[in-house]
Design a protein around this motif. Structure first.
Motif, PDB file in Angstrom:
ATOM      1  N   ALA A  40       0.822  -1.222   0.000  1.00 15.25           N
ATOM      2  CA  ALA A  40       0.000   0.000   0.000  1.00 15.25           C
ATOM      3  C   ALA A  40       0.850   1.264   0.000  1.00 15.25           C
ATOM      4  CB  ALA A  40      -0.946   0.009   1.202  1.00 15.25           C
ATOM      5  N   GLY A  41       2.099   1.153   0.491  1.00 12.94           N
ATOM      6  CA  GLY A  41       2.981   2.318   0.501  1.00 12.94           C
ATOM      7  C   GLY A  41       3.368   2.794   1.887  1.00 12.94           C
ATOM      8  N   LYS A  42       3.237   1.928   2.873  1.00 16.59           N
ATOM      9  CA  LYS A  42       3.578   2.324   4.252  1.00 16.59           C
ATOM     10  C   LYS A  42       5.044   2.748   4.361  1.00 16.59           C
ATOM     11  CE  LYS A  42       2.141  -1.647   5.878  1.00 16.59           C
ATOM     12  NZ  LYS A  42       1.585  -2.266   4.665  1.00 16.59           N
ATOM     13  N   THR A  43       5.948   1.895   3.908  1.00 20.75           N
ATOM     14  CA  THR A  43       7.383   2.205   4.010  1.00 20.75           C
ATOM     15  C   THR A  43       7.747   3.395   3.137  1.00 20.75           C
ATOM     16  OG1 THR A  43       7.892  -0.105   4.527  1.00 20.75           O
ATOM     17  CG2 THR A  43       9.720   1.277   3.793  1.00 20.75           C
ATOM     18  N   THR A  44       7.164   3.486   1.975  1.00 22.33           N
ATOM     19  CA  THR A  44       7.430   4.629   1.083  1.00 22.33           C
ATOM     20  C   THR A  44       7.055   5.929   1.767  1.00 22.33           C
ATOM     21  OG1 THR A  44       7.096   3.268  -0.879  1.00 22.33           O
ATOM     22  CG2 THR A  44       6.863   5.655  -1.155  1.00 22.33           C
ATOM     23  N   PHE A  45       5.883   5.950   2.418  1.00 20.03           N
ATOM     24  CA  PHE A  45       5.467   7.165   3.115  1.00 20.03           C
ATOM     25  C   PHE A  45       6.348   7.424   4.337  1.00 20.03           C
ATOM     26  CE2 PHE A  45       2.843   9.417   6.283  1.00 20.03           C
ATOM     27  CZ  PHE A  45       2.836  10.648   5.641  1.00 20.03           C
ATOM     28  N   ILE A  46       6.698   6.381   5.059  1.00 21.73           N
ATOM     29  CA  ILE A  46       7.563   6.554   6.233  1.00 21.73           C
ATOM     30  C   ILE A  46       8.896   7.184   5.830  1.00 21.73           C
ATOM     31  CG2 ILE A  46       8.933   5.266   7.936  1.00 21.73           C
ATOM     32  CD1 ILE A  46       6.395   3.515   8.371  1.00 21.73           C
ATOM     33  N   LYS A  47       9.431   6.821   4.682  1.00 22.73           N
ATOM     34  CA  LYS A  47      10.671   7.442   4.199  1.00 22.73           C
ATOM     35  C   LYS A  47      10.484   8.954   4.038  1.00 22.73           C
ATOM     36  CE  LYS A  47      12.405   3.403   1.748  1.00 22.73           C
ATOM     37  NZ  LYS A  47      12.792   2.838   0.446  1.00 22.73           N
ATOM     38  N   LYS A  48       9.361   9.364   3.460  1.00 23.69           N
ATOM     39  CA  LYS A  48       9.089  10.803   3.281  1.00 23.69           C
ATOM     40  C   LYS A  48       8.845  11.483   4.623  1.00 23.69           C
ATOM     41  CE  LYS A  48       9.264  10.784  -1.206  1.00 23.69           C
ATOM     42  NZ  LYS A  48      10.414  11.314  -1.907  1.00 23.69           N
ATOM     43  N   PHE A  49       8.168  10.799   5.538  1.00 28.73           N
ATOM     44  CA  PHE A  49       7.902  11.373   6.851  1.00 28.73           C
ATOM     45  C   PHE A  49       9.211  11.556   7.617  1.00 28.73           C
ATOM     46  CE2 PHE A  49       5.989  11.138  11.249  1.00 28.73           C
ATOM     47  CZ  PHE A  49       5.375  12.382  11.176  1.00 28.73           C
ATOM     48  N   CYS A  50      10.101  10.578   7.529  1.00 36.05           N
ATOM     49  CA  CYS A  50      11.410  10.706   8.184  1.00 36.05           C
ATOM     50  C   CYS A  50      12.183  11.891   7.622  1.00 36.05           C
ATOM     51  CB  CYS A  50      12.214   9.414   8.028  1.00 36.05           C
ATOM     52  SG  CYS A  50      11.681   8.072   9.111  1.00 36.05           S
ATOM     53  N   LYS A  51      12.134  12.062   6.309  1.00 41.19           N
ATOM     54  CA  LYS A  51      12.808  13.222   5.708  1.00 41.19           C
ATOM     55  C   LYS A  51      12.209  14.513   6.269  1.00 41.19           C
ATOM     56  CE  LYS A  51      14.071  15.262   1.326  1.00 41.19           C
ATOM     57  NZ  LYS A  51      15.322  14.918   0.724  1.00 41.19           N
ATOM     58  N   HIS A  52      10.889  14.552   6.396  1.00 42.16           N
ATOM     59  CA  HIS A  52      10.210  15.710   6.973  1.00 42.16           C
ATOM     60  C   HIS A  52      10.680  15.957   8.415  1.00 42.16           C
ATOM     61  CE1 HIS A  52       7.076  18.540   8.077  1.00 42.16           C
ATOM     62  NE2 HIS A  52       6.862  17.797   9.146  1.00 42.16           N
ATOM     63  N   LEU A  53      10.929  14.892   9.150  1.00 40.14           N
ATOM     64  CA  LEU A  53      11.390  15.001  10.541  1.00 40.14           C
ATOM     65  C   LEU A  53      12.856  15.416  10.642  1.00 40.14           C
ATOM     66  CD1 LEU A  53       9.681  11.833  12.060  1.00 40.14           C
ATOM     67  CD2 LEU A  53       8.980  14.230  12.369  1.00 40.14           C
ATOM     68  N   GLY A  54      13.550  15.452   9.497  1.00 38.37           N
ATOM     69  CA  GLY A  54      14.947  15.883   9.494  1.00 38.37           C
ATOM     70  C   GLY A  54      15.952  14.754   9.505  1.00 38.37           C
ATOM     71  N   VAL A  55      15.500  13.533   9.248  1.00 42.64           N
ATOM     72  CA  VAL A  55      16.419  12.389   9.184  1.00 42.64           C
ATOM     73  C   VAL A  55      17.209  12.482   7.884  1.00 42.64           C
ATOM     74  CG1 VAL A  55      16.558   9.874   8.989  1.00 42.64           C
ATOM     75  CG2 VAL A  55      14.932  10.923  10.596  1.00 42.64           C
ATOM     76  N   ASP A  56      18.543  12.461   8.007  1.00 34.63           N
ATOM     77  CA  ASP A  56      19.405  12.521   6.826  1.00 34.63           C
ATOM     78  C   ASP A  56      19.849  11.142   6.353  1.00 34.63           C
ATOM     79  OD1 ASP A  56      19.391  15.313   6.566  1.00 34.63           O
ATOM     80  OD2 ASP A  56      21.024  15.533   8.008  1.00 34.63           O
ATOM     81  N   ASP A  57      19.738  10.135   7.229  1.00 36.56           N
ATOM     82  CA  ASP A  57      20.150   8.779   6.874  1.00 36.56           C
ATOM     83  C   ASP A  57      19.254   8.202   5.785  1.00 36.56           C
ATOM     84  OD1 ASP A  57      22.107   8.727   8.897  1.00 36.56           O
ATOM     85  OD2 ASP A  57      20.629   8.059  10.375  1.00 36.56           O
ATOM     86  N   VAL A  58      19.755   7.149   5.131  1.00 32.27           N
ATOM     87  CA  VAL A  58      18.929   6.395   4.201  1.00 32.27           C
ATOM     88  C   VAL A  58      17.956   5.561   5.033  1.00 32.27           C
ATOM     89  CG1 VAL A  58      18.930   4.584   2.435  1.00 32.27           C
ATOM     90  CG2 VAL A  58      20.744   6.312   2.453  1.00 32.27           C
ATOM     91  N   VAL A  59      16.677   5.761   4.806  1.00 33.17           N
ATOM     92  CA  VAL A  59      15.641   5.043   5.548  1.00 33.17           C
ATOM     93  C   VAL A  59      15.255   3.804   4.750  1.00 33.17           C
ATOM     94  CG1 VAL A  59      13.282   5.171   6.449  1.00 33.17           C
ATOM     95  CG2 VAL A  59      14.807   7.157   6.625  1.00 33.17           C
ATOM     96  N   SER A  60      15.286   2.649   5.430  1.00 33.73           N
ATOM     97  CA  SER A  60      14.926   1.397   4.768  1.00 33.73           C
ATOM     98  C   SER A  60      14.022   0.587   5.680  1.00 33.73           C
ATOM     99  CB  SER A  60      16.184   0.597   4.413  1.00 33.73           C
ATOM    100  OG  SER A  60      16.889   0.268   5.589  1.00 33.73           O
ATOM    101  N   SER A  61      13.379  -0.392   5.110  1.00 32.67           N
ATOM    102  CA  SER A  61      12.452  -1.214   5.879  1.00 32.67           C
ATOM    103  C   SER A  61      13.208  -2.092   6.865  1.00 32.67           C
ATOM    104  CB  SER A  61      11.632  -2.102   4.950  1.00 32.67           C
ATOM    105  OG  SER A  61      10.798  -2.948   5.715  1.00 32.67           O
ATOM    106  N   PRO A  62      12.765  -2.113   8.125  1.00 31.72           N
ATOM    107  CA  PRO A  62      13.397  -2.977   9.127  1.00 31.72           C
ATOM    108  C   PRO A  62      12.744  -4.367   9.173  1.00 31.72           C
ATOM    109  CG  PRO A  62      11.875  -1.512  10.208  1.00 31.72           C
ATOM    110  CD  PRO A  62      11.838  -1.167   8.731  1.00 31.72           C
ATOM    111  N   THR A  63      12.357  -4.895   8.024  1.00 30.99           N
ATOM    112  CA  THR A  63      11.633  -6.161   7.977  1.00 30.99           C
ATOM    113  C   THR A  63      12.356  -7.263   8.732  1.00 30.99           C
ATOM    114  OG1 THR A  63      10.665  -5.552   5.862  1.00 30.99           O
ATOM    115  CG2 THR A  63      10.612  -7.883   6.446  1.00 30.99           C
ATOM    116  N   TYR A  64      13.658  -7.353   8.598  1.00 31.09           N
ATOM    117  CA  TYR A  64      14.392  -8.448   9.252  1.00 31.09           C
ATOM    118  C   TYR A  64      14.977  -8.033  10.593  1.00 31.09           C
ATOM    119  CZ  TYR A  64      13.586 -10.815   4.923  1.00 31.09           C
ATOM    120  OH  TYR A  64      12.960 -11.389   3.855  1.00 31.09           O
TER     121      TYR A  64
END
Length: 138
Positions: A36-60
């Motif tokens: 549905a796009g949960k992780t995709t949106f979380i990446k954008k939300f993290c950028k909005h929060l000021g996260v500079d790191d590469v955001v990836s899914s913590p599936t494992y």
């Protein structure tokens, strides 16, 4: 609050709207079907929060930690946990109640551990490119 999204280009504005809607709330649960796009949106939300790191899914890994100008951001993906004791072993209390921002995918797998007050984001697929975001305070 309902927001219809017609393309990925809309997500930064939706991240701002979520931030405004949440006020000072720091625990967010994300619901939606696989893809549905949960992780995709979380990446954008993290950028909005000021996260500079590469955001990836913590599936494992179950949780990824990022730094933002306003403190830590924890991104959880509970899809693969086999039982609730894995969340206990992870030390969920320190994350959920420690003051950092918590972004939680597949929250239904740890529902009984979630804080009483949180922001719920439902993402519904309308078609291949369109999504309906629904924000609510729980």
């Amino acid at each position: 609050m309902d927001i219809e999204v017609n393309s990925l280009a809309d997500l930064p504005a939706v991240a701002q709207q979520l931030s405004d809607f949440a006020g000072g709330q720091k625990v967010f649960i994300f619901e939606g079907d696989m893809g549905a796009g949960k992780t995709t949106f979380i990446k954008k939300f993290c950028k909005h929060l000021g996260v500079d790191d590469v955001v990836s899914s913590p599936t494992y890994s179950i949780v990824n930690e990022y730094e933002s100008p306003n403190g830590p951001v924890f991104h959880f993906d509970f899809y693969r946990i086999k039982d609730i004791h894995e969340a206990y072993d992870l030390g969920y209390e320190e994350y959920f109640y420690g003051g950092g921002v918590c972004l939680i995918e597949w929250p239904e797998r740890v529902e009984e551990l979630l804080p009483e007050k949180l922001i719920k984001i439902e993402i519904n697929v309308l078609d291949e490119n369109r999504r309906l975001f629904r924000f609510s305070k729980v």
